[in-house]
Design a protein around this motif. Structure first.
Motif, PDB file in Angstrom:
ATOM      1  N   PHE A  44     -17.659  21.104  10.100  1.00 13.98           N
ATOM      2  CA  PHE A  44     -18.119  20.467   8.876  1.00 13.98           C
ATOM      3  C   PHE A  44     -17.033  20.299   7.835  1.00 13.98           C
ATOM      4  N   THR A  45     -16.038  21.160   7.818  1.00 17.54           N
ATOM      5  CA  THR A  45     -15.009  21.034   6.788  1.00 17.54           C
ATOM      6  C   THR A  45     -13.904  20.075   7.180  1.00 17.54           C
ATOM      7  N   ASP A  46     -13.791  19.710   8.447  1.00 13.19           N
ATOM      8  CA  ASP A  46     -12.699  18.845   8.894  1.00 13.19           C
ATOM      9  C   ASP A  46     -13.126  17.393   9.063  1.00 13.19           C
ATOM     10  N   ARG A  47     -14.302  17.033   8.603  1.00  9.40           N
ATOM     11  CA  ARG A  47     -14.823  15.704   8.893  1.00  9.40           C
ATOM     12  C   ARG A  47     -14.255  14.623   7.978  1.00  9.40           C
ATOM     13  N   SER A  48     -14.048  14.914   6.732  1.00 11.78           N
ATOM     14  CA  SER A  48     -13.697  13.867   5.784  1.00 11.78           C
ATOM     15  C   SER A  48     -12.231  13.446   5.890  1.00 11.78           C
ATOM     16  N   LEU A  49     -11.973  12.242   5.424  1.00 12.84           N
ATOM     17  CA  LEU A  49     -10.618  11.723   5.315  1.00 12.84           C
ATOM     18  C   LEU A  49     -10.368  11.465   3.839  1.00 12.84           C
ATOM     19  N   VAL A  50      -9.352  12.113   3.290  1.00 12.99           N
ATOM     20  CA  VAL A  50      -9.083  12.016   1.858  1.00 12.99           C
ATOM     21  C   VAL A  50      -7.655  11.537   1.636  1.00 12.99           C
ATOM     22  N   LEU A  51      -7.519  10.482   0.851  1.00 12.39           N
ATOM     23  CA  LEU A  51      -6.214  10.031   0.378  1.00 12.39           C
ATOM     24  C   LEU A  51      -6.164  10.349  -1.115  1.00 12.39           C
ATOM     25  N   GLN A  52      -5.348  11.317  -1.476  1.00 17.17           N
ATOM     26  CA  GLN A  52      -5.277  11.746  -2.857  1.00 17.17           C
ATOM     27  C   GLN A  52      -4.615  10.682  -3.738  1.00 17.17           C
ATOM     28  N   LYS A  53      -4.911  10.729  -5.022  1.00 24.46           N
ATOM     29  CA  LYS A  53      -4.216   9.883  -5.973  1.00 24.46           C
ATOM     30  C   LYS A  53      -2.711  10.174  -5.864  1.00 24.46           C
ATOM     31  N   GLY A  54      -1.904   9.151  -5.782  1.00 28.80           N
ATOM     32  CA  GLY A  54      -0.468   9.325  -5.607  1.00 28.80           C
ATOM     33  C   GLY A  54      -0.012   9.191  -4.166  1.00 28.80           C
ATOM     34  N   THR A  55      -0.969   9.102  -3.221  1.00 26.26           N
ATOM     35  CA  THR A  55      -0.602   8.911  -1.814  1.00 26.26           C
ATOM     36  C   THR A  55       0.148   7.589  -1.643  1.00 26.26           C
ATOM     37  N   MET A  56       1.216   7.622  -0.850  1.00 26.49           N
ATOM     38  CA  MET A  56       1.988   6.408  -0.595  1.00 26.49           C
ATOM     39  C   MET A  56       1.504   5.721   0.685  1.00 26.49           C
ATOM     40  N   LEU A  57       1.419   4.408   0.638  1.00 28.36           N
ATOM     41  CA  LEU A  57       1.036   3.601   1.791  1.00 28.36           C
ATOM     42  C   LEU A  57       2.112   2.545   2.030  1.00 28.36           C
ATOM     43  N   GLU A  58       2.515   2.405   3.276  1.00 24.39           N
ATOM     44  CA  GLU A  58       3.422   1.319   3.631  1.00 24.39           C
ATOM     45  C   GLU A  58       2.586   0.122   4.064  1.00 24.39           C
ATOM     46  N   LEU A  59       2.884  -1.047   3.482  1.00 23.42           N
ATOM     47  CA  LEU A  59       2.148  -2.258   3.803  1.00 23.42           C
ATOM     48  C   LEU A  59       3.061  -3.297   4.444  1.00 23.42           C
ATOM     49  N   ARG A  60       2.434  -4.200   5.215  1.00 29.12           N
ATOM     50  CA  ARG A  60       3.144  -5.351   5.791  1.00 29.12           C
ATOM     51  C   ARG A  60       2.431  -6.620   5.335  1.00 29.12           C
ATOM     52  N   LEU A  61       3.172  -7.571   4.796  1.00 34.55           N
ATOM     53  CA  LEU A  61       2.567  -8.824   4.369  1.00 34.55           C
ATOM     54  C   LEU A  61       2.083  -9.626   5.573  1.00 34.55           C
ATOM     55  N   ASP A  62       0.828 -10.050   5.539  1.00 31.22           N
ATOM     56  CA  ASP A  62       0.279 -10.870   6.614  1.00 31.22           C
ATOM     57  C   ASP A  62       0.429 -12.360   6.322  1.00 31.22           C
ATOM     58  N   ARG A  63       0.616 -12.698   5.051  1.00 34.56           N
ATOM     59  CA  ARG A  63       0.876 -14.090   4.656  1.00 34.56           C
ATOM     60  C   ARG A  63       1.979 -14.068   3.593  1.00 34.56           C
ATOM     61  N   PRO A  64       2.726 -15.156   3.482  1.00 39.75           N
ATOM     62  CA  PRO A  64       3.776 -15.186   2.447  1.00 39.75           C
ATOM     63  C   PRO A  64       3.174 -14.938   1.072  1.00 39.75           C
ATOM     64  N   LEU A  65       3.926 -14.261   0.248  1.00 40.19           N
ATOM     65  CA  LEU A  65       3.491 -13.963  -1.118  1.00 40.19           C
ATOM     66  C   LEU A  65       4.179 -14.979  -2.025  1.00 40.19           C
TER      67      LEU A  65
END
Length: 208
Positions: free
Chosen positions: A182-203
């Motif tokens: 029960f304690t390992d079920r959730s997925l949490v991204l804290q404030k300040g978490t870094m995400l790497e993104l890839r552009l799918d269309r030109p910006l």
């Protein structure tokens, strides 16, 4: 003869007309698709407390540069929403991105999460950018159950000697295992978490 003269006059008139001006198109600047960059979440995202459609904000954590010199500065704001969320045994979420702030206003942002730097409890994002917790480690389960057994045995021994210890051990093992589930079920991204993104269309960033 007369027809030939008329034809010559018409042709001469057409040739003397000024050609329509062909203005050069306004220069268009931007970042090509495929470019990767890192953002930082301004909101906490928790699968236990979210629903599809929840909006979130983030900021660009580095300058985003285009080959033509275009730039979106570090700290520019980003708007997005949660496309899908599942808080099952393997909690997961799918994030979509809507707009990014530029010098010329907000422009549409089409991007996919490709990595979560510094987060080791997640599987690598799939082609759609879905984030999912790693499966529960069996050794971790056993260790938790063992801790539960020890606590239960101690409690049972106080209550009823050896027999109580055996009963308490069983209760403790069950409690430890359930606690892990029960304690390992959730997925949490804290404030300040870094995400790497890839552009799918030109910006596109239009010069004005």
């Amino acid at each position: 003869m007369f027809r030939d003269v008329i034809h010559s006059v018409v042709l001469a008139s057409l040739l003397s007309l000024p050609m329509p001006s062909q203005e050069a198109p306004q220069p268009e600047h931007g970042i090509p698709d495929g470019a990767k960059f890192v953002i930082r979440l301004d909101d906490k995202l928790d699968t236990r407390k979210m629903h599809s459609g929840k909006r979130f904000k983030a900021k660009l954590s580095e300058d985003l540069l285009g080959p033509d010199g275009s730039i979106i500065e570090r700290g520019s704001k980003i708007k997005g929403h949660v496309s899908a969320v599942d808080n099952g045994f393997h909690a997961r979420m799918l994030l979509s991105f809507d707009e990014i702030e530029t010098r010329h206003g907000w422009v549409p942002l089409f991007a996919t999460v490709t990595d979560v730097p510094g987060e080791h409890g997640l599987k690598p994002p799939d082609d759609e950018g879905e984030l999912e917790r790693e499966g529960t480690n069996k050794r971790h389960e056993i260790e938790r159950a063992g801790v539960g057994t020890g606590v239960g045995a101690g409690t049972g021994a106080i209550a009823g000697g050896g027999k109580g210890a055996a009963i308490g051990a069983g209760i403790g093992a069950a409690a430890g295992a359930l606690s892990s589930l029960f304690t390992d079920r959730s997925l949490v991204l804290q404030k300040g978490t870094m995400l790497e993104l890839r552009l799918d269309r030109p910006l596109h960033i239009y010069s004005r």
